[in-house]
Design a protein around this motif. Structure first.
Motif, PDB file in Angstrom:
ATOM      1  N   ALA A 170      54.281  20.403 101.010  1.00 54.34           N
ATOM      2  CA  ALA A 170      52.974  20.749 100.448  1.00 54.34           C
ATOM      3  C   ALA A 170      52.182  21.635 101.397  1.00 54.34           C
ATOM      4  O   ALA A 170      51.423  22.508 100.960  1.00 54.34           O
ATOM      5  CB  ALA A 170      52.189  19.478 100.133  1.00 54.34           C
ATOM      6  N   MET A 171      52.367  21.445 102.710  1.00 51.29           N
ATOM      7  CA  MET A 171      51.633  22.278 103.662  1.00 51.29           C
ATOM      8  C   MET A 171      52.041  23.747 103.532  1.00 51.29           C
ATOM      9  O   MET A 171      51.214  24.644 103.702  1.00 51.29           O
ATOM     10  CB  MET A 171      51.882  21.795 105.103  1.00 51.29           C
ATOM     11  N   ALA A 172      53.322  23.988 103.225  1.00 50.05           N
ATOM     12  CA  ALA A 172      53.789  25.374 103.042  1.00 50.05           C
ATOM     13  C   ALA A 172      53.142  25.965 101.795  1.00 50.05           C
ATOM     14  O   ALA A 172      52.702  27.119 101.809  1.00 50.05           O
ATOM     15  CB  ALA A 172      55.309  25.402 102.919  1.00 50.05           C
ATOM     16  N   ASP A 173      53.053  25.188 100.730  1.00 47.04           N
ATOM     17  CA  ASP A 173      52.401  25.652  99.503  1.00 47.04           C
ATOM     18  C   ASP A 173      50.916  25.921  99.739  1.00 47.04           C
ATOM     19  O   ASP A 173      50.342  26.850  99.188  1.00 47.04           O
ATOM     20  CB  ASP A 173      52.561  24.614  98.383  1.00 47.04           C
ATOM     21  N   PHE A 174      50.319  25.074 100.583  1.00 44.98           N
ATOM     22  CA  PHE A 174      48.893  25.250 100.887  1.00 44.98           C
ATOM     23  C   PHE A 174      48.684  26.524 101.723  1.00 44.98           C
ATOM     24  O   PHE A 174      47.829  27.361 101.402  1.00 44.98           O
ATOM     25  CB  PHE A 174      48.366  24.019 101.634  1.00 44.98           C
ATOM     26  N   SER A 175      49.503  26.664 102.756  1.00 52.94           N
ATOM     27  CA  SER A 175      49.343  27.815 103.651  1.00 52.94           C
ATOM     28  C   SER A 175      49.583  29.134 102.917  1.00 52.94           C
ATOM     29  O   SER A 175      49.026  30.174 103.280  1.00 52.94           O
ATOM     30  CB  SER A 175      50.308  27.724 104.838  1.00 52.94           C
ATOM     31  N   SER A 176      50.433  29.089 101.882  1.00 52.03           N
ATOM     32  CA  SER A 176      50.705  30.325 101.143  1.00 52.03           C
ATOM     33  C   SER A 176      49.633  30.591 100.085  1.00 52.03           C
ATOM     34  O   SER A 176      49.651  31.634  99.436  1.00 52.03           O
ATOM     35  CB  SER A 176      52.068  30.229 100.461  1.00 52.03           C
ATOM     36  N   TYR A 196      59.945  30.115  95.310  1.00 49.64           N
ATOM     37  CA  TYR A 196      60.193  31.344  96.059  1.00 49.64           C
ATOM     38  C   TYR A 196      61.670  31.681  96.185  1.00 49.64           C
ATOM     39  O   TYR A 196      62.014  32.718  96.735  1.00 49.64           O
ATOM     40  CB  TYR A 196      59.620  31.228  97.485  1.00 49.64           C
ATOM     41  N   GLY A 197      62.560  30.825  95.741  1.00 53.48           N
ATOM     42  CA  GLY A 197      63.990  30.985  96.022  1.00 53.48           C
ATOM     43  C   GLY A 197      64.681  32.078  95.235  1.00 53.48           C
ATOM     44  O   GLY A 197      64.189  32.567  94.215  1.00 53.48           O
ATOM     45  N   LEU A 198      65.862  32.416  95.749  1.00 56.10           N
ATOM     46  CA  LEU A 198      66.666  33.466  95.114  1.00 56.10           C
ATOM     47  C   LEU A 198      67.137  33.030  93.721  1.00 56.10           C
ATOM     48  O   LEU A 198      67.188  33.834  92.789  1.00 56.10           O
ATOM     49  CB  LEU A 198      67.883  33.756  96.012  1.00 56.10           C
ATOM     50  N   VAL A 199      67.439  31.764  93.572  1.00 59.59           N
ATOM     51  CA  VAL A 199      67.966  31.269  92.297  1.00 59.59           C
ATOM     52  C   VAL A 199      66.939  31.450  91.175  1.00 59.59           C
ATOM     53  O   VAL A 199      67.274  31.910  90.079  1.00 59.59           O
ATOM     54  CB  VAL A 199      68.404  29.787  92.422  1.00 59.59           C
ATOM     55  N   GLN A 200      65.673  31.110  91.489  1.00 56.80           N
ATOM     56  CA  GLN A 200      64.650  31.279  90.432  1.00 56.80           C
ATOM     57  C   GLN A 200      64.461  32.754  90.097  1.00 56.80           C
ATOM     58  O   GLN A 200      64.197  33.118  88.962  1.00 56.80           O
ATOM     59  CB  GLN A 200      63.327  30.587  90.815  1.00 56.80           C
ATOM     60  N   GLU A 201      64.674  33.619  91.095  1.00 56.52           N
ATOM     61  CA  GLU A 201      64.573  35.058  90.872  1.00 56.52           C
ATOM     62  C   GLU A 201      65.679  35.510  89.900  1.00 56.52           C
ATOM     63  O   GLU A 201      65.423  36.223  88.928  1.00 56.52           O
ATOM     64  CB  GLU A 201      64.729  35.757  92.235  1.00 56.52           C
ATOM     65  N   GLY A 230      65.449  35.732  81.921  1.00 66.25           N
ATOM     66  CA  GLY A 230      64.402  35.108  81.123  1.00 66.25           C
ATOM     67  C   GLY A 230      64.367  33.590  81.168  1.00 66.25           C
ATOM     68  O   GLY A 230      63.751  32.956  80.318  1.00 66.25           O
ATOM     69  N   LEU A 231      65.018  33.007  82.188  1.00 68.51           N
ATOM     70  CA  LEU A 231      65.009  31.539  82.293  1.00 68.51           C
ATOM     71  C   LEU A 231      64.047  31.090  83.381  1.00 68.51           C
ATOM     72  O   LEU A 231      63.864  31.780  84.384  1.00 68.51           O
ATOM     73  CB  LEU A 231      66.410  31.018  82.610  1.00 68.51           C
ATOM     74  N   GLU A 232      63.475  29.920  83.163  1.00 67.76           N
ATOM     75  CA  GLU A 232      62.611  29.343  84.188  1.00 67.76           C
ATOM     76  C   GLU A 232      63.427  28.456  85.101  1.00 67.76           C
ATOM     77  O   GLU A 232      64.363  27.793  84.642  1.00 67.76           O
ATOM     78  CB  GLU A 232      61.515  28.508  83.525  1.00 67.76           C
ATOM     79  N   SER A 233      63.078  28.454  86.361  1.00 66.01           N
ATOM     80  CA  SER A 233      63.835  27.615  87.297  1.00 66.01           C
ATOM     81  C   SER A 233      63.541  26.143  87.035  1.00 66.01           C
ATOM     82  O   SER A 233      62.383  25.755  86.893  1.00 66.01           O
ATOM     83  CB  SER A 233      63.430  27.963  88.729  1.00 66.01           C
ATOM     84  N   PRO A 234      64.576  25.315  86.974  1.00 69.59           N
ATOM     85  CA  PRO A 234      64.306  23.881  86.883  1.00 69.59           C
ATOM     86  C   PRO A 234      63.700  23.380  88.196  1.00 69.59           C
ATOM     87  O   PRO A 234      63.810  24.074  89.207  1.00 69.59           O
ATOM     88  CB  PRO A 234      65.695  23.254  86.683  1.00 69.59           C
ATOM     89  N   ALA A 235      63.095  22.205  88.165  1.00 70.46           N
ATOM     90  CA  ALA A 235      62.546  21.617  89.401  1.00 70.46           C
ATOM     91  C   ALA A 235      63.721  21.027  90.186  1.00 70.46           C
ATOM     92  O   ALA A 235      63.989  19.832  90.107  1.00 70.46           O
ATOM     93  CB  ALA A 235      61.515  20.554  89.065  1.00 70.46           C
TER      94      ALA A 235
END
Lengths: 330, 450
Positions: B275-281, A169-174, A180-185
């Motif tokens: 994980a709870m945040a991912d679940f809730s979303s 959900y972060g700004l960086v991945q946006e 066209g890049l995927e966010s690293p983990a």
């Protein structure tokens, strides 16, 4: 007892005699008064010195040297933090640290983190300072904006950036998505967590480096630049042959302070990764916290703290001795 | 020679002596070579002769976002007893409170009542930092027999109890009921892990892009907790008493199981942070979460949240208990200890444990509260609250000693788990890597004090 008579240059008052069997003749009254006055002045000076420096010295002794010595003492103990008793183990903790399988990883992480943050901040900070030194519109605001992150709490900065780096959900991945890049983990896959804390540390400290460099840049005499321009030197040449050499005191100061700060950084790592995953962001400083407060091994942690202290001392000594020689003062 | 150097020398010697004196004072620290402690050294106190203190301090991290509720309970207690309680936020989680408590030991800054989580209370006890509560609870007629036996027994060592259960939890299986319905699955959690693997193909079709059937997160005080269910499901364990059993085929099978879940069958994914945040979303269809996260999940999710027992493995399973209790520091005066015990009794009485459970999702710590009208009503309205209590009765198992009693072992076990889950490491090698470090922690920080 022998009497030693030293020839004296003419014009000086006689020295007090120490002839055996007779009381010293003593200096003439005026000299004696001057000498007493001198002694009193010296005494007063000493008193003033003690009065003025005393509180500071006391604070340093109590809050710097005392904990330092106490830490040294604790490093010889096997002590479970909080326990009223401990066992003396001599250099056992040090032997264990040097032979521990995790030490290599911690040292490597510390090195990578320090080189990347210090080197990165110096290079980018200089670039930013050169930019801010130009006569641009809104320069004042730009300087304030650049410096602002430095005064923020490291922990708050860490938490904020943690949201921004969120791979889902972060700004960086946006932003990466736009190109066209995927966010690293960022949180889980090595080496991204380390990259993440380095980026945040750089962002926080860049403004400080830029500000100090900016002050240094403004101290570079304009006539030297003018002379170089008259001689037909390009901007790059002026930078290389005039500006950078004259900035060496600033560079030296920043190198020492940034390196010490980087080796001791804790807040951003604690807020963002807690040294993980798998110890991939555990620096020497963070490992002291982990060993002491998570593992409860306060004696062992004190030994690691002593090692860090010696590293800091060595780094500073080397810089003072070798790097300072190449510093050009204008 | 003049007199000046001599005077300087004297001044220097005096300064050195002052510094040395300060330093030596500073080096007082722990007593070296003293007999190992860890016994119930406190002499018996005649509580009937003690006048409770008028003011006490409580260090909490407000589990389950309960700060307001804790303050409300304090106000009620003060109105009833006249004793003031200063509520201090001593950390964001159990670990931070514990670290602050350790650092404050041997100072006058200790609280009168402190959070004591499942992995920390024993360390407090080993360090002689907390007192046994049996006598004072008996004096206060606190009816200790009414505490849920499995929860109160967690704090028992040397035939004494060293804390009282407060915000107690078990891990639960959370699932997205709406998605379950869409996938045509029965309205229940999987009974076994194999069943979840079977359901994966159907569920996966319904989860949004980037999501998965089942998500988990790791971390200290967390990963090694839920993994107990999986290792027990293969008939393995972290330890037998204090003897590590990570090298047994059963324990390694537990590691292989979780490895397959993430890297073989691919049923599970690792949540970036929570994980709870991912679940809730709605990103992941199911997860394991603490009972204490229930209220938050119910509030945050836009779908109906289902709760179920943790699934079994081929050799059974079970659920560990967890969460936190409250302990009374041993170094406080009897007056302060009595006042703290009175507040502790108030905080965990039938009515207040029910109130706390309703507000947070943590389990009521008293049997009478579980059966109370208030809780019955809650269970009727929100049956998800009931799952943890039933699971406690049906499936609770005492945690492996090494995880809860050896300082730092939980973090090391989590490290091994992360090796497997994140890096697809061979479980045998991952367990072998942490074994000597756990053994060192035991021989240094536990064995000498037993």
């Amino acid at each position: 007892m022998t009497t030693v008579v030293t020839p004296r240059p003419s014009g000086l008052p006689d020295a007090p005699s120490a002839r055996a069997g007779t009381p010293p003749a003593g200096p003439p009254p005026a000299t004696r008064t001057r000498s007493r006055l001198g002694a009193r002045r010296r005494r007063n000076a000493l008193l003033w010195a003690l009065l003025l420096a005393g509180p500071n010295v006391l604070l340093i002794v109590v809050f710097v040297y005392r904990p330092l010595l106490q830490s040294l003492y604790l490093s010889t103990l096997q002590w479970n933090l909080g326990s009223p008793s401990a066992r003396f183990v001599g250099l056992g903790n040090y032997v264990e640290w040097f032979s521990a399988p995790t030490t290599g990883r911690v040292v490597t992480t510390t090195l990578v983190f320090t080189v990347a943050t210090v080197g990165g901040a110096m290079v980018l900070g200089l670039g930013l300072a050169l930019l801010l030194n130009r006569r641009l519109r809104g320069r004042g605001i730009a300087r304030t904006v650049a410096f602002a992150p430095y005064v923020l709490s490291g922990f708050a900065v860490g938490i904020l950036w943690l949201f921004m780096f969120d791979p889902r959900y972060g700004l960086v991945q946006e932003l990466l998505g736009w190109v066209g890049l995927e966010s690293p983990a960022w949180y889980t896959a090595r080496p991204w967590p380390l990259v993440m804390v380095i980026v945040v540390y750089l962002w926080k400290n860049l403004g400080y480096v830029a500000l100090i460099y900016l002050a240094g840049l403004q101290a570079v005499p304009q006539d030297l630049r003018d002379a170089a321009a008259l001689d037909g030197a390009s901007s790059a040449r002026t930078l290389r042959s005039i500006v950078l050499p004259l900035l060496t005191p600033t560079t030296f100061f920043l190198l020492v302070t940034m390196m010490l700060a980087s080796l001791q950084s804790f807040d951003i790592i604690k807020a963002m990764t807690q040294g993980g995953p798998l110890g991939s962001t555990t620096t020497l400083m963070y490992s002291i916290y982990e060993e002491s407060f998570v593992g409860g091994r306060a004696g062992y942690a004190s030994a690691v703290a002593t090692v860090l202290f010696l590293v800091l001392l060595a780094v500073t000594a080397v810089q003072m001795r070798y790097v300072q020689r190449k510093v050009h003062y204008a | 020679m003049s007199h000046r150097p001599a005077r300087r020398t004297r001044t220097a010697v005096a300064a050195l002596a002052a510094v040395s004196a300060l330093t030596l004072t500073a080096c007082a620290g722990p007593s070296v070579g003293a007999t190992a402690s860890g016994d119930a050294s406190a002499e018996a106190v005649d509580w009937s002769q003690v006048e409770p203190a008028k003011e006490i301090t409580w260090w909490s991290n407000h589990p389950g976002q309960s700060q307001e509720l804790e303050q409300q309970l304090i106000d009620e207690f003060t109105a009833e007893s006249g004793i003031e309680v200063d509520l201090v936020t001593a950390g964001a989680d159990y670990d931070e409170v514990a670290q602050r408590f350790q650092a404050a030991s041997q100072t006058d800054e200790l609280p009168d009542l402190v959070i004591a989580s499942d992995v920390w209370w024993f360390r407090y006890h080993l360090n002689d930092q907390i007192m046994p509560v049996d006598d004072v609870m008996e004096f206060l007629d606190a009816d200790a027999d009414d505490f849920q036996p499995a929860l109160y027994a967690d704090y028992e060592y040397d035939d004494q109890h060293w804390a009282v259960p407060y915000a107690r939890s078990t891990p639960l299986f959370y699932y997205n009921k709406d998605l379950w319905t869409k996938a045509g699955l029965p309205d229940r959690g999987p009974e076994t892990w194999d069943e979840l693997v079977e359901w994966d193909a159907t569920v996966k079709k319904e989860v949004p892009k980037g999501g998965s059937t089942f998500g988990l997160s790791t971390g200290p005080s967390w990963g090694a907790w839920w993994f107990e269910n999986m290792i027990w499901g293969q008939d393995g364990a972290y330890s037998d008493g204090f003897d590590l059993t990570l090298d047994t085929p059963e324990a390694v099978a537990g590691g292989e199981f979780v490895r397959d879940l993430f890297h073989g069958s691919g049923v599970a994914t690792l949540s970036a942070d929570d994980a709870m945040a991912d679940f809730s979303s709605g990103l992941i269809a199911s997860t394991i979460g603490s009972t204490g996260s229930l209220k938050g999940a119910l509030d945050a999710a836009s779908f109906e949240v289902g709760t179920a027992y943790l699934p079994d493995g081929p050799k059974g399973g079970g659920t560990p208990t967890g969460g936190t209790g409250l302990a009374i520091p041993s170094s406080k005066t009897p007056e302060q200890q009595l006042a703290a015990a009175m507040f502790l009794e108030f905080l965990t009485n039938t009515e207040n444990t029910a109130t706390f459970s309703q507000a947070t999702g943590y389990m009521p710590v008293r049997t009478s509260a579980v059966e109370s009208d208030a809780m019955k009503k809650t269970y009727e309205q929100t049956p998800q609250f009931r799952t943890a209590v039933d699971q406690l009765a049906d499936k609770a198992r005492v945690q492996d000693d090494v995880r809860v009693f050896v300082p730092g072992a939980d973090a090391l076990l989590n490290e091994a788990l992360e090796q497997i889950v994140i890096e697809d490491a061979d479980p045998k090698a991952a367990f072998e890597a942490v074994t000597p470090r756990i053994e060192t922690a035991y021989t240094e920080n536990v064995e000498p004090y037993l």
